[in-house]
Design a protein around this motif. Structure first.
Motif, PDB file in Angstrom:
ATOM      1  N   CYS A  60       0.843  -1.208   0.000  1.00  0.00           N
ATOM      2  CA  CYS A  60       0.000   0.000   0.000  1.00  0.00           C
ATOM      3  C   CYS A  60       0.874   1.253   0.000  1.00  0.00           C
ATOM      4  N   VAL A  61       2.005   1.199   0.704  1.00  0.00           N
ATOM      5  CA  VAL A  61       2.935   2.338   0.694  1.00  0.00           C
ATOM      6  C   VAL A  61       3.448   2.548  -0.738  1.00  0.00           C
ATOM      7  N   LEU A  62       3.805   1.445  -1.399  1.00  0.00           N
ATOM      8  CA  LEU A  62       4.313   1.547  -2.775  1.00  0.00           C
ATOM      9  C   LEU A  62       3.281   2.184  -3.706  1.00  0.00           C
ATOM     10  N   LEU A  63       2.044   1.726  -3.624  1.00  0.00           N
ATOM     11  CA  LEU A  63       1.026   2.242  -4.544  1.00  0.00           C
ATOM     12  C   LEU A  63       0.553   3.644  -4.156  1.00  0.00           C
ATOM     13  N   PHE A  64       0.131   3.814  -2.900  1.00  0.00           N
ATOM     14  CA  PHE A  64      -0.563   5.056  -2.540  1.00  0.00           C
ATOM     15  C   PHE A  64       0.371   6.228  -2.260  1.00  0.00           C
ATOM     16  N   SER A  65       1.594   5.957  -1.777  1.00  0.00           N
ATOM     17  CA  SER A  65       2.489   7.081  -1.476  1.00  0.00           C
ATOM     18  C   SER A  65       3.566   7.286  -2.525  1.00  0.00           C
ATOM     19  N   LEU A  66       3.962   6.190  -3.187  1.00  0.00           N
ATOM     20  CA  LEU A  66       5.075   6.323  -4.135  1.00  0.00           C
ATOM     21  C   LEU A  66       4.616   6.163  -5.584  1.00  0.00           C
ATOM     22  N   ASP A  67       3.330   5.911  -5.764  1.00  0.00           N
ATOM     23  CA  ASP A  67       2.743   5.774  -7.101  1.00  0.00           C
ATOM     24  C   ASP A  67       3.462   4.732  -7.958  1.00  0.00           C
ATOM     25  N   ARG A  68       3.886   3.640  -7.332  1.00  0.00           N
ATOM     26  CA  ARG A  68       4.500   2.549  -8.099  1.00  0.00           C
ATOM     27  C   ARG A  68       3.384   1.673  -8.675  1.00  0.00           C
ATOM     28  N   ASN A  69       3.695   0.971  -9.749  1.00  0.00           N
ATOM     29  CA  ASN A  69       2.680   0.129 -10.394  1.00  0.00           C
ATOM     30  C   ASN A  69       2.582  -1.227  -9.686  1.00  0.00           C
ATOM     31  N   LYS A  76       3.434  -9.827 -11.213  1.00  0.00           N
ATOM     32  CA  LYS A  76       4.384 -10.216 -12.266  1.00  0.00           C
ATOM     33  C   LYS A  76       3.818  -9.876 -13.639  1.00  0.00           C
ATOM     34  N   HIS A  77       2.482  -9.802 -13.723  1.00  0.00           N
ATOM     35  CA  HIS A  77       1.839  -9.653 -15.033  1.00  0.00           C
ATOM     36  C   HIS A  77       1.059  -8.353 -15.186  1.00  0.00           C
ATOM     37  N   LEU A  78       1.176  -7.457 -14.222  1.00  0.00           N
ATOM     38  CA  LEU A  78       0.351  -6.244 -14.240  1.00  0.00           C
ATOM     39  C   LEU A  78       0.786  -5.289 -15.360  1.00  0.00           C
ATOM     40  N   PRO A  79      -0.133  -4.918 -16.275  1.00  0.00           N
ATOM     41  CA  PRO A  79       0.248  -3.947 -17.315  1.00  0.00           C
ATOM     42  C   PRO A  79       0.635  -2.602 -16.687  1.00  0.00           C
ATOM     43  N   ASP A  80       1.479  -1.852 -17.375  1.00  0.00           N
ATOM     44  CA  ASP A  80       1.956  -0.567 -16.832  1.00  0.00           C
ATOM     45  C   ASP A  80       0.816   0.407 -16.562  1.00  0.00           C
ATOM     46  N   GLY A  81       0.954   1.139 -15.472  1.00  0.00           N
ATOM     47  CA  GLY A  81       0.088   2.296 -15.218  1.00  0.00           C
ATOM     48  C   GLY A  81      -1.342   2.016 -14.792  1.00  0.00           C
ATOM     49  N   ILE A  82      -1.685   0.769 -14.473  1.00  0.00           N
ATOM     50  CA  ILE A  82      -3.093   0.529 -14.129  1.00  0.00           C
ATOM     51  C   ILE A  82      -3.299   0.142 -12.662  1.00  0.00           C
ATOM     52  N   ALA A  83      -2.219   0.055 -11.886  1.00  0.00           N
ATOM     53  CA  ALA A  83      -2.338  -0.526 -10.537  1.00  0.00           C
ATOM     54  C   ALA A  83      -3.419   0.143  -9.686  1.00  0.00           C
ATOM     55  N   HIS A  84      -3.448   1.482  -9.682  1.00  0.00           N
ATOM     56  CA  HIS A  84      -4.394   2.156  -8.777  1.00  0.00           C
ATOM     57  C   HIS A  84      -5.842   1.890  -9.189  1.00  0.00           C
ATOM     58  N   GLN A  85      -6.135   2.025 -10.478  1.00  0.00           N
ATOM     59  CA  GLN A  85      -7.533   1.807 -10.901  1.00  0.00           C
ATOM     60  C   GLN A  85      -7.928   0.336 -10.770  1.00  0.00           C
ATOM     61  N   PHE A  86      -7.018  -0.568 -11.074  1.00  0.00           N
ATOM     62  CA  PHE A  86      -7.331  -2.003 -11.000  1.00  0.00           C
ATOM     63  C   PHE A  86      -7.595  -2.407  -9.542  1.00  0.00           C
ATOM     64  N   HIS A  87      -6.694  -2.017  -8.659  1.00  0.00           N
ATOM     65  CA  HIS A  87      -6.834  -2.329  -7.230  1.00  0.00           C
ATOM     66  C   HIS A  87      -8.141  -1.744  -6.674  1.00  0.00           C
ATOM     67  N   THR A  88      -8.359  -0.448  -6.937  1.00  0.00           N
ATOM     68  CA  THR A  88      -9.516   0.236  -6.350  1.00  0.00           C
ATOM     69  C   THR A  88     -10.829  -0.319  -6.902  1.00  0.00           C
ATOM     70  N   ASN A  89     -10.864  -0.576  -8.200  1.00  0.00           N
ATOM     71  CA  ASN A  89     -12.118  -1.075  -8.776  1.00  0.00           C
ATOM     72  C   ASN A  89     -12.396  -2.527  -8.390  1.00  0.00           C
ATOM     73  N   LEU A  90     -11.361  -3.315  -8.134  1.00  0.00           N
ATOM     74  CA  LEU A  90     -11.614  -4.676  -7.627  1.00  0.00           C
ATOM     75  C   LEU A  90     -12.206  -4.596  -6.215  1.00  0.00           C
ATOM     76  N   ILE A  91     -11.767  -3.603  -5.440  1.00  0.00           N
ATOM     77  CA  ILE A  91     -12.351  -3.424  -4.105  1.00  0.00           C
ATOM     78  C   ILE A  91     -13.810  -2.968  -4.252  1.00  0.00           C
ATOM     79  N   ASN A  92     -14.059  -2.031  -5.172  1.00  0.00           N
ATOM     80  CA  ASN A  92     -15.446  -1.599  -5.415  1.00  0.00           C
ATOM     81  C   ASN A  92     -16.313  -2.792  -5.824  1.00  0.00           C
ATOM     82  N   LEU A  93     -15.768  -3.638  -6.699  1.00  0.00           N
ATOM     83  CA  LEU A  93     -16.505  -4.823  -7.156  1.00  0.00           C
ATOM     84  C   LEU A  93     -16.785  -5.770  -5.984  1.00  0.00           C
ATOM     85  N   GLY A  94     -15.758  -6.021  -5.181  1.00  0.00           N
ATOM     86  CA  GLY A  94     -15.893  -6.955  -4.057  1.00  0.00           C
ATOM     87  C   GLY A  94     -16.856  -6.456  -2.991  1.00  0.00           C
TER      88      GLY A  94
END
Ligand code: SF4
Length: 235
Positions: free
Chosen positions: A132-141, A173-191
């Motif tokens: 979460c630190v990597l994604l939300f504070s450092l904007d890593r994919n 290992k397979h995450l396409p570039d630049g989508i981590a935040h939307q993919f993570h957040t929308n899977l939570i919305n879906l769940g």
């Protein structure tokens, strides 16, 4: 797997939109402590506990001087007070011991793997919190995997794993570039709103045609409204 993830992400964005995030990324220490507070509770309670800390103390150095029971009282609303106060104090004290100050600025130059190793070497800090630190504070994919992300990815059929840790390893290992935040957040919305743990509402799911889950629930249902408040985009 990359193409499948892209396709699922596109369908989720079409349904839920691109999740908003604050322009100024939160400090890594804030994200780490908020994530510890969020374990096994909802975002409303963990946000309240986080606000209690921020309002009562001027700095994380002040929090580091508290006893476990003092800290436990302030964060009580988030539950698991003993466990969470231990993890927070151990984190703050380790940081001070290692670097002479309570600051995580030095990790910004490190690789994703080294940051994960560095943070998870501290007692009480797991891969989910570090990611979460990597994604939300450092904007890593990097896509953190909580119970919603783990459950939905398994039901959809993108992974077939028995633990969030394994899901994390494979998906990143397979995450396409630049989508981590939307993919993570929308899977939570879906769940939270549709692919619920006890009974998914497949009849209104945007992934119905792509999903491989054997036990789909196709009973008719009205669309559901669930809060989109996300702690780590609100601190
Ligand atoms: S179709 Fe059903 S099981 Fe599959 S992701 Fe949607 S809600 Fe979940």
């Amino acid at each position: 797997m990359k193409d499948k993830i892209k396709k699922i992400n596109k369908l989720l964005v079409k349904h839920f939109g691109i999740p908003k995030r604050s322009k100024k990324l939160p400090d890594p220490i804030n994200t780490l402590i908020a994530t510890v507070l969020s374990q096994n509770t909802n975002d409303k309670n963990s946000y309240q506990a986080y606000q209690n800390l921020k309002k009562k103390y001027k700095s994380w150095s002040e929090v580091a001087e508290l006893t476990k029971s003092e800290l436990e009282k302030v964060i009580r609303v988030a539950g698991l007070g003993k466990q969470k106060s231990s993890a927070i104090l151990s984190f703050l004290k380790t940081l001070k011991k290692r670097n002479g100050k309570i600051d995580l600025g030095y990790i910004t130059e490190m690789s994703d793997e080294n940051i994960l190793d560095e943070l998870t070497s501290i007692k009480g800090i797991g891969v989910k919190t570090a990611s979460c630190v990597l994604l939300f504070s450092l904007d890593r994919n990097i896509c953190p995997v909580d119970t919603h992300v783990h459950r939905t990815l398994n039901r959809i059929g993108i992974v077939k794993t028995s633990s969030p840790a394994k899901t994390f390893e494979i998906i990143n290992k397979h995450l396409p570039d630049g989508i981590a935040h939307q993919f993570h957040t929308n899977l939570i919305n879906l769940g939270r709103a549709i692919c619920k743990s006890s009974k998914p509402i497949c009849s209104i799911c945007p992934l119905l045609l792509e999903c491989k889950y054997k036990y789909k629930n196709l009973e008719k249902s009205d669309s559901v409204n669930v809060s989109r408040f996300l702690l780590l985009d609100s601190i």
